[in-house]
Design a protein around this motif. Structure first.
Motif, PDB file in Angstrom:
ATOM      1  N   PRO A 208     -11.429 -10.772   4.767  1.00  0.00           N
ATOM      2  CA  PRO A 208     -12.278  -9.787   5.442  1.00  0.00           C
ATOM      3  C   PRO A 208     -13.749 -10.073   5.163  1.00  0.00           C
ATOM      4  CG  PRO A 208     -11.285  -8.821   3.503  1.00  0.00           C
ATOM      5  CD  PRO A 208     -10.673 -10.176   3.658  1.00  0.00           C
ATOM      6  N   PRO A 209     -14.651  -9.672   6.061  1.00  0.00           N
ATOM      7  CA  PRO A 209     -16.078  -9.885   5.832  1.00  0.00           C
ATOM      8  C   PRO A 209     -16.573  -9.011   4.683  1.00  0.00           C
ATOM      9  CG  PRO A 209     -15.741  -8.528   7.773  1.00  0.00           C
ATOM     10  CD  PRO A 209     -14.385  -9.002   7.347  1.00  0.00           C
ATOM     11  N   PRO A 210     -17.740  -9.346   4.102  1.00  0.00           N
ATOM     12  CA  PRO A 210     -18.243  -8.595   2.939  1.00  0.00           C
ATOM     13  C   PRO A 210     -18.446  -7.112   3.213  1.00  0.00           C
ATOM     14  CG  PRO A 210     -19.462 -10.651   3.226  1.00  0.00           C
ATOM     15  CD  PRO A 210     -18.601 -10.496   4.433  1.00  0.00           C
ATOM     16  N   GLN A 211     -18.722  -6.746   4.473  1.00  0.00           N
ATOM     17  CA  GLN A 211     -18.968  -5.330   4.760  1.00  0.00           C
ATOM     18  C   GLN A 211     -17.703  -4.490   4.860  1.00  0.00           C
ATOM     19  OE1 GLN A 211     -19.755  -7.900   6.780  1.00  0.00           O
ATOM     20  NE2 GLN A 211     -19.614  -7.355   8.950  1.00  0.00           N
ATOM     21  N   LYS A 212     -16.543  -5.120   4.821  1.00  0.00           N
ATOM     22  CA  LYS A 212     -15.283  -4.367   4.887  1.00  0.00           C
ATOM     23  C   LYS A 212     -15.003  -3.703   3.542  1.00  0.00           C
ATOM     24  CE  LYS A 212     -11.131  -3.162   6.479  1.00  0.00           C
ATOM     25  NZ  LYS A 212     -10.905  -2.251   7.610  1.00  0.00           N
ATOM     26  N   LEU A 213     -14.889  -2.378   3.551  1.00  0.00           N
ATOM     27  CA  LEU A 213     -14.574  -1.648   2.330  1.00  0.00           C
ATOM     28  C   LEU A 213     -13.107  -1.861   1.975  1.00  0.00           C
ATOM     29  CD1 LEU A 213     -15.530   0.470   0.198  1.00  0.00           C
ATOM     30  CD2 LEU A 213     -14.592   2.213   1.729  1.00  0.00           C
ATOM     31  N   LEU A 214     -12.860  -2.344   0.770  1.00  0.00           N
ATOM     32  CA  LEU A 214     -11.497  -2.594   0.309  1.00  0.00           C
ATOM     33  C   LEU A 214     -11.100  -1.582  -0.751  1.00  0.00           C
ATOM     34  CD1 LEU A 214     -11.641  -6.492  -0.061  1.00  0.00           C
ATOM     35  CD2 LEU A 214     -10.669  -5.190   1.840  1.00  0.00           C
ATOM     36  N   PRO A 215      -9.831  -1.205  -0.807  1.00  0.00           N
ATOM     37  CA  PRO A 215      -9.354  -0.326  -1.880  1.00  0.00           C
ATOM     38  C   PRO A 215      -9.284  -1.115  -3.185  1.00  0.00           C
ATOM     39  CG  PRO A 215      -7.512  -1.090  -0.582  1.00  0.00           C
ATOM     40  CD  PRO A 215      -8.755  -1.620   0.094  1.00  0.00           C
ATOM     41  N   PRO A 216      -8.955  -0.474  -4.303  1.00  0.00           N
ATOM     42  CA  PRO A 216      -8.837  -1.195  -5.573  1.00  0.00           C
ATOM     43  C   PRO A 216      -7.898  -2.394  -5.457  1.00  0.00           C
ATOM     44  CG  PRO A 216      -8.766   1.165  -5.953  1.00  0.00           C
ATOM     45  CD  PRO A 216      -8.724   0.978  -4.470  1.00  0.00           C
ATOM     46  N   PHE A 217      -8.248  -3.477  -6.134  1.00  0.00           N
ATOM     47  CA  PHE A 217      -7.412  -4.672  -6.099  1.00  0.00           C
ATOM     48  C   PHE A 217      -6.028  -4.348  -6.643  1.00  0.00           C
ATOM     49  CE2 PHE A 217     -11.214  -7.810  -6.513  1.00  0.00           C
ATOM     50  CZ  PHE A 217     -11.625  -7.436  -5.236  1.00  0.00           C
ATOM     51  N   GLY A 218      -5.029  -4.858  -5.939  1.00  0.00           N
ATOM     52  CA  GLY A 218      -3.667  -4.608  -6.356  1.00  0.00           C
ATOM     53  C   GLY A 218      -2.678  -4.960  -5.276  1.00  0.00           C
ATOM     54  N   VAL A 219      -1.425  -4.599  -5.495  1.00  0.00           N
ATOM     55  CA  VAL A 219      -0.326  -4.905  -4.580  1.00  0.00           C
ATOM     56  C   VAL A 219       0.058  -3.630  -3.827  1.00  0.00           C
ATOM     57  CG1 VAL A 219       2.064  -5.679  -4.401  1.00  0.00           C
ATOM     58  CG2 VAL A 219       0.497  -6.786  -6.022  1.00  0.00           C
ATOM     59  N   TYR A 220       0.157  -3.761  -2.524  1.00  0.00           N
ATOM     60  CA  TYR A 220       0.468  -2.637  -1.646  1.00  0.00           C
ATOM     61  C   TYR A 220       1.646  -2.997  -0.749  1.00  0.00           C
ATOM     62  CZ  TYR A 220      -4.240  -0.962  -2.820  1.00  0.00           C
ATOM     63  OH  TYR A 220      -5.372  -0.527  -3.482  1.00  0.00           O
ATOM     64  N   LEU A 221       2.483  -2.032  -0.459  1.00  0.00           N
ATOM     65  CA  LEU A 221       3.475  -2.223   0.589  1.00  0.00           C
ATOM     66  C   LEU A 221       2.732  -2.111   1.915  1.00  0.00           C
ATOM     67  CD1 LEU A 221       6.534  -0.196  -0.713  1.00  0.00           C
ATOM     68  CD2 LEU A 221       5.819  -2.525  -1.233  1.00  0.00           C
ATOM     69  N   SER A 222       3.123  -2.943   2.868  1.00  0.00           N
ATOM     70  CA  SER A 222       2.314  -3.041   4.076  1.00  0.00           C
ATOM     71  C   SER A 222       3.166  -3.186   5.331  1.00  0.00           C
ATOM     72  CB  SER A 222       1.348  -4.227   3.971  1.00  0.00           C
ATOM     73  OG  SER A 222       2.049  -5.441   3.727  1.00  0.00           O
ATOM     74  N   ASN A 223       2.489  -2.970   6.432  1.00  0.00           N
ATOM     75  CA  ASN A 223       3.072  -3.159   7.757  1.00  0.00           C
ATOM     76  C   ASN A 223       2.199  -4.195   8.461  1.00  0.00           C
ATOM     77  OD1 ASN A 223       4.911  -2.291   9.936  1.00  0.00           O
ATOM     78  ND2 ASN A 223       3.031  -1.642  10.931  1.00  0.00           N
ATOM     79  N   ILE A 224       2.802  -5.199   9.077  1.00  0.00           N
ATOM     80  CA  ILE A 224       2.053  -6.295   9.675  1.00  0.00           C
ATOM     81  C   ILE A 224       2.332  -6.362  11.169  1.00  0.00           C
ATOM     82  CG2 ILE A 224       1.642  -8.791   9.677  1.00  0.00           C
ATOM     83  CD1 ILE A 224       3.259  -7.172   6.649  1.00  0.00           C
ATOM     84  N   LEU A 225       1.281  -6.400  11.963  1.00  0.00           N
ATOM     85  CA  LEU A 225       1.407  -6.590  13.401  1.00  0.00           C
ATOM     86  C   LEU A 225       0.915  -7.981  13.741  1.00  0.00           C
ATOM     87  CD1 LEU A 225       0.797  -3.366  12.912  1.00  0.00           C
ATOM     88  CD2 LEU A 225       0.828  -3.361  15.402  1.00  0.00           C
ATOM     89  N   LEU A 226       1.812  -8.788  14.305  1.00  0.00           N
ATOM     90  CA  LEU A 226       1.530 -10.189  14.554  1.00  0.00           C
ATOM     91  C   LEU A 226       2.285 -10.650  15.795  1.00  0.00           C
ATOM     92  CD1 LEU A 226       0.379 -12.956  13.591  1.00  0.00           C
ATOM     93  CD2 LEU A 226       2.365 -13.148  12.090  1.00  0.00           C
ATOM     94  N   ASP A 227       1.574 -11.237  16.732  1.00  0.00           N
ATOM     95  CA  ASP A 227       2.193 -11.730  17.968  1.00  0.00           C
ATOM     96  C   ASP A 227       2.982 -10.642  18.701  1.00  0.00           C
ATOM     97  OD1 ASP A 227       1.181 -14.265  18.041  1.00  0.00           O
ATOM     98  OD2 ASP A 227       2.926 -15.230  17.136  1.00  0.00           O
ATOM     99  N   GLY A 228       2.452  -9.437  18.675  1.00  0.00           N
ATOM    100  CA  GLY A 228       3.102  -8.349  19.388  1.00  0.00           C
ATOM    101  C   GLY A 228       4.328  -7.775  18.706  1.00  0.00           C
ATOM    102  N   LYS A 229       4.609  -8.223  17.495  1.00  0.00           N
ATOM    103  CA  LYS A 229       5.766  -7.728  16.752  1.00  0.00           C
ATOM    104  C   LYS A 229       5.317  -7.082  15.448  1.00  0.00           C
ATOM    105  CE  LYS A 229       8.934 -11.222  18.629  1.00  0.00           C
ATOM    106  NZ  LYS A 229       9.888 -12.310  18.309  1.00  0.00           N
ATOM    107  N   GLN A 230       6.195  -6.276  14.890  1.00  0.00           N
ATOM    108  CA  GLN A 230       5.898  -5.538  13.670  1.00  0.00           C
ATOM    109  C   GLN A 230       6.832  -5.986  12.558  1.00  0.00           C
ATOM    110  OE1 GLN A 230       4.895  -1.270  13.980  1.00  0.00           O
ATOM    111  NE2 GLN A 230       6.598  -0.912  12.591  1.00  0.00           N
TER     112      GLN A 230
END
Length: 306
Positions: A208-230
């Motif tokens: 992400p660019p420097p201006q993107k606010l990030l949460p505390p560093f760590g591991v998160y469960l996530s959802n990924i949208l890629l090529d129209g799929k989840q």
């Protein structure tokens, strides 16, 4: 959606209902503004939004951090059905523009019939303009004004400031509640150091660019949208402290049940749940063992959500 950045040279011919604001995060508080815009657009007007381009750095050299980058904001407006998005560069000329001139420029250039703003909206040189001034000049320039009250959550106004505070505290669940959708990082997938692939856990990397606010560093469960799929995944936000080298803060994601070459494609990574803080391990073997635990934890958690 038509996207424009050249505010001072733009002239729309179609009558519009226009909402103005920073719209950082495009959160639940903005929903009331957007609802009013789309309701009035049903009378034959185009739904238009005016926001300021968020500069990467301020004059002091300090990076201004935002919940959504300009590109992410464009995507959100597109998904919500905006007809026009005007993203005005925050230049010296714009900063010094007197409030009355700002009204005239906005109304005449965008063929405005309705202005929709929040009670806290300020504009013009030294922020002298507010919704009262918009109402005072309505008869002069031939538009109407709709003023929208702030939405609250537990007796506090929902705002970008509130959401930034919760993100920085690591309260991803509350931040998502205030946003009305999962906080996300969106960008092109870039090459990493290939460590994950060599130990059997290939990942995708987004810087992400420097201006993107990030949460505390760590591991998160996530959802990924890629090529129209989840897809489901686990995402590490951080700087890879176990691996030698100086790495920028990035989002590195392991995707369940996925394989393929996706470099240079755009992915959207939504953070759903915080698992643990980022850690520095003694070596790759210890890192691999922890990754196995993270993946097992994620699978168990996600199974419980179904």
């Amino acid at each position: 959606m038509r996207y424009e950045k050249d505010f001072l040279h733009l002239q729309l011919q179609e009558p519009t209902v226009l909402s103005l604001g920073k719209f950082d995060g495009l959160h639940r508080g903005h929903e009331l503004l957007m609802r009013s815009v789309f309701e009035k657009a049903q009378t034959g007007l185009k739904a238009a939004f005016f926001t300021f381009d968020i500069p990467p750095c301020q004059a002091s050299g300090i990076t201004q951090q935002v919940i959504t980058t300009n590109e992410e904001k464009q995507q959100l407006f597109f998904e919500r059905g905006a007809d026009y998005l005007m993203e005005c560069p925050f230049t010296k000329e714009i900063m010094q523009m007197e409030a009355e001139r700002f009204i005239k420029e906005i109304v005449t250039r965008f063929c405005v019939k309705w202005l929709v703003v929040g009670t806290d909206f300020r504009f013009g040189h030294q922020r002298r303009g507010d919704y009262h001034m918009l109402q005072d000049y309505a008869s002069v320039y031939g538009y109407q004004v709709c003023v929208v009250e702030k939405m609250q959550y537990h007796d506090r106004d929902i705002s970008s400031t509130y959401i930034r505070e919760e993100l920085l505290k690591g309260n991803i669940g509350l931040a998502n509640e205030l946003l009305g959708y999962p906080y996300f990082i969106q960008g092109k997938i870039v090459h990493g150091n290939q460590v994950g692939r060599t130990i059997g856990f290939p990942t995708i990397n987004i810087n992400p660019p420097p201006q993107k606010l990030l949460p505390p560093f760590g591991v998160y469960l996530s959802n990924i949208l890629l090529d129209g799929k989840q897809y489901a995944g686990i995402t590490n936000i951080g700087r890879k402290p176990t691996i030698q080298g100086d790495y920028p803060a990035a989002a590195e994601t392991y995707i369940y049940d996925f394989s393929g070459d996706v470099y240079e494609k755009t992915a959207k990574v939504e953070l759903l749940h915080f698992e643990r803080p980022e850690m520095k391990f003694e070596g790759i073997a210890q890192l691999k063992q922890q990754l196995k635990k993270d993946i097992a934890y994620g699978a168990e958690y996600l199974a419980g959500q179904r």
